[in-house]
Design a protein around this motif. Structure first.
Motif, PDB file in Angstrom:
ATOM      1  N   VAL A 124      -2.219   3.413  -1.913  1.00  0.00           N
ATOM      2  CA  VAL A 124      -3.329   3.205  -1.098  1.00  0.00           C
ATOM      3  C   VAL A 124      -3.924   4.365  -0.684  1.00  0.00           C
ATOM      4  N   LYS A 125      -5.049   4.840  -1.295  1.00  0.00           N
ATOM      5  CA  LYS A 125      -5.913   6.148  -1.359  1.00  0.00           C
ATOM      6  C   LYS A 125      -6.705   6.067  -0.044  1.00  0.00           C
ATOM      7  N   LYS A 126      -7.422   4.937   0.352  1.00  0.00           N
ATOM      8  CA  LYS A 126      -8.216   4.906   1.536  1.00  0.00           C
ATOM      9  C   LYS A 126      -7.397   3.750   2.408  1.00  0.00           C
ATOM     10  N   PRO A 127      -7.201   4.029   3.608  1.00  0.00           N
ATOM     11  CA  PRO A 127      -6.263   3.018   4.490  1.00  0.00           C
ATOM     12  C   PRO A 127      -6.965   1.425   4.742  1.00  0.00           C
ATOM     13  N   ILE A 128      -6.065   0.464   4.566  1.00  0.00           N
ATOM     14  CA  ILE A 128      -6.462  -0.859   4.956  1.00  0.00           C
ATOM     15  C   ILE A 128      -6.744  -0.847   6.573  1.00  0.00           C
ATOM     16  N   LEU A 129      -7.876  -1.196   6.965  1.00  0.00           N
ATOM     17  CA  LEU A 129      -8.415  -1.112   8.419  1.00  0.00           C
ATOM     18  C   LEU A 129      -7.338  -1.637   9.413  1.00  0.00           C
ATOM     19  N   GLY A 130      -6.930  -0.596  10.457  1.00  0.00           N
ATOM     20  CA  GLY A 130      -5.920  -0.938  11.491  1.00  0.00           C
ATOM     21  C   GLY A 130      -4.530  -0.686  10.775  1.00  0.00           C
ATOM     22  N   PHE A 131      -4.395  -0.076   9.445  1.00  0.00           N
ATOM     23  CA  PHE A 131      -3.078  -0.179   8.908  1.00  0.00           C
ATOM     24  C   PHE A 131      -2.815   1.347   8.229  1.00  0.00           C
ATOM     25  N   GLU A 132      -3.286   2.347   8.887  1.00  0.00           N
ATOM     26  CA  GLU A 132      -3.305   3.639   8.313  1.00  0.00           C
ATOM     27  C   GLU A 132      -1.913   3.997   7.891  1.00  0.00           C
ATOM     28  N   ASN A 133      -1.001   3.685   8.353  1.00  0.00           N
ATOM     29  CA  ASN A 133       0.389   4.030   7.852  1.00  0.00           C
ATOM     30  C   ASN A 133       0.862   3.300   6.269  1.00  0.00           C
ATOM     31  N   VAL A 134       0.138   2.479   6.139  1.00  0.00           N
ATOM     32  CA  VAL A 134       0.518   1.868   4.820  1.00  0.00           C
ATOM     33  C   VAL A 134      -0.035   2.700   3.825  1.00  0.00           C
ATOM     34  N   THR A 190      -1.696 -12.336  -2.680  1.00  0.00           N
ATOM     35  CA  THR A 190      -1.114 -11.501  -1.524  1.00  0.00           C
ATOM     36  C   THR A 190      -0.916 -10.428  -1.558  1.00  0.00           C
ATOM     37  N   LEU A 191      -0.816  -9.395  -0.522  1.00  0.00           N
ATOM     38  CA  LEU A 191      -0.810  -7.982  -0.400  1.00  0.00           C
ATOM     39  C   LEU A 191       0.139  -7.763   0.673  1.00  0.00           C
ATOM     40  N   ARG A 192       1.486  -7.084   0.282  1.00  0.00           N
ATOM     41  CA  ARG A 192       2.296  -6.640   1.101  1.00  0.00           C
ATOM     42  C   ARG A 192       2.674  -5.240   1.174  1.00  0.00           C
ATOM     43  N   ALA A 193       2.848  -4.737   2.292  1.00  0.00           N
ATOM     44  CA  ALA A 193       3.193  -3.359   2.625  1.00  0.00           C
ATOM     45  C   ALA A 193       4.708  -3.049   1.959  1.00  0.00           C
ATOM     46  N   ILE A 194       4.809  -1.911   1.137  1.00  0.00           N
ATOM     47  CA  ILE A 194       6.137  -1.874   0.367  1.00  0.00           C
ATOM     48  C   ILE A 194       7.081  -1.228   1.486  1.00  0.00           C
ATOM     49  N   GLU A 195       6.796  -0.336   2.434  1.00  0.00           N
ATOM     50  CA  GLU A 195       7.643   0.414   3.355  1.00  0.00           C
ATOM     51  C   GLU A 195       8.294  -0.643   4.446  1.00  0.00           C
ATOM     52  N   ASP A 196       7.608  -1.375   5.059  1.00  0.00           N
ATOM     53  CA  ASP A 196       8.179  -2.073   5.888  1.00  0.00           C
ATOM     54  C   ASP A 196       7.848  -3.830   5.624  1.00  0.00           C
ATOM     55  N   GLU A 197       7.171  -4.143   4.753  1.00  0.00           N
ATOM     56  CA  GLU A 197       7.043  -5.558   4.451  1.00  0.00           C
ATOM     57  C   GLU A 197       6.352  -6.106   5.287  1.00  0.00           C
ATOM     58  N   VAL A 198       5.773  -5.211   6.177  1.00  0.00           N
ATOM     59  CA  VAL A 198       4.908  -5.867   7.477  1.00  0.00           C
ATOM     60  C   VAL A 198       3.710  -4.824   7.301  1.00  0.00           C
ATOM     61  N   PRO A 199       2.362  -5.109   7.194  1.00  0.00           N
ATOM     62  CA  PRO A 199       1.849  -6.513   7.069  1.00  0.00           C
ATOM     63  C   PRO A 199       1.829  -7.196   5.690  1.00  0.00           C
ATOM     64  N   LYS A 212      -3.472   1.988 -10.963  1.00  0.00           N
ATOM     65  CA  LYS A 212      -2.694   1.359  -9.818  1.00  0.00           C
ATOM     66  C   LYS A 212      -2.899   2.082  -8.396  1.00  0.00           C
ATOM     67  N   THR A 213      -4.197   2.320  -8.056  1.00  0.00           N
ATOM     68  CA  THR A 213      -4.673   2.553  -6.866  1.00  0.00           C
ATOM     69  C   THR A 213      -5.612   1.533  -6.090  1.00  0.00           C
ATOM     70  N   MET A 214      -5.520   1.882  -4.856  1.00  0.00           N
ATOM     71  CA  MET A 214      -6.696   0.866  -4.012  1.00  0.00           C
ATOM     72  C   MET A 214      -7.049   1.579  -2.736  1.00  0.00           C
ATOM     73  N   ALA A 215      -8.001   0.768  -2.399  1.00  0.00           N
ATOM     74  CA  ALA A 215      -8.768   1.374  -1.037  1.00  0.00           C
ATOM     75  C   ALA A 215      -9.533   0.035  -0.480  1.00  0.00           C
ATOM     76  N   GLN A 216      -9.673   0.312   0.933  1.00  0.00           N
ATOM     77  CA  GLN A 216     -10.495  -0.495   1.585  1.00  0.00           C
ATOM     78  C   GLN A 216     -11.681   0.443   2.026  1.00  0.00           C
ATOM     79  N   PHE A 217     -13.097  -0.343   2.218  1.00  0.00           N
ATOM     80  CA  PHE A 217     -13.905   0.282   2.914  1.00  0.00           C
ATOM     81  C   PHE A 217     -14.965  -0.949   3.496  1.00  0.00           C
TER      82      PHE A 217
END
Length: 127
Positions: free
Chosen positions: A5-15, A29-38, A101-106
């Motif tokens: 994640v190069k630019k955070p998913i809004l509200g989930f800056e820690n992912v 589907t899109l799942r956070a690797i670190e916590d599997e949430v969100p 293999k990079t992604m961003a939300q804007f």
């Protein structure tokens, strides 16, 4: 497929890393690797309606997007029962560069774009 994640998913800056999995031509589907949430349900907007925008230069640079880059666009969908009550966030697309293999939300900076639209409403997303 794992994306950085190069630019955070809004509200989930820690992912920082996500697992993206296409289900079919419409859903993913899109799942956070670190916590599997969100975990998010995504939808391919081009399967639903006319949808076009310019990817901002800063996002192009962050994701190293060039003219011939293999890029996917998805939107977060909130599923409801019945599915006709589900809504899609067309204002803040997720951009995936499959090559590196990079992604961003804007957020699309255009007042014409609606923030949320019905999943099965076939109107133009820019109206």
């Amino acid at each position: 497929m794992i994306y950085e994640v190069k630019k955070p998913i809004l509200g989930f800056e820690n992912v920082l890393k996500v697992d993206f999995e296409e289900i079919d031509g419409l859903f993913a589907t899109l799942r956070a690797i670190e916590d599997e949430v969100p975990t998010f349900t995504l939808v391919n907007p081009y399967q639903l309606r006319e949808y076009s925008f310019d990817i901002p230069k800063d996002v192009q640079v962050l994701l190293d997007i060039e003219e011939n880059s293999n890029v996917l666009v998805y939107n977060i969908v909130v599923l409801h029962n019945p599915i006709t009550k589900s809504v899609v966030n067309f204002k803040a697309p997720l951009i995936f560069n499959q090559d590196n293999k990079t992604m961003a939300q804007f957020v699309i900076d255009d007042e014409e774009f609606i923030v949320i639209g019905d999943l099965l409403d076939k109107k133009d997303a820019s109206n």
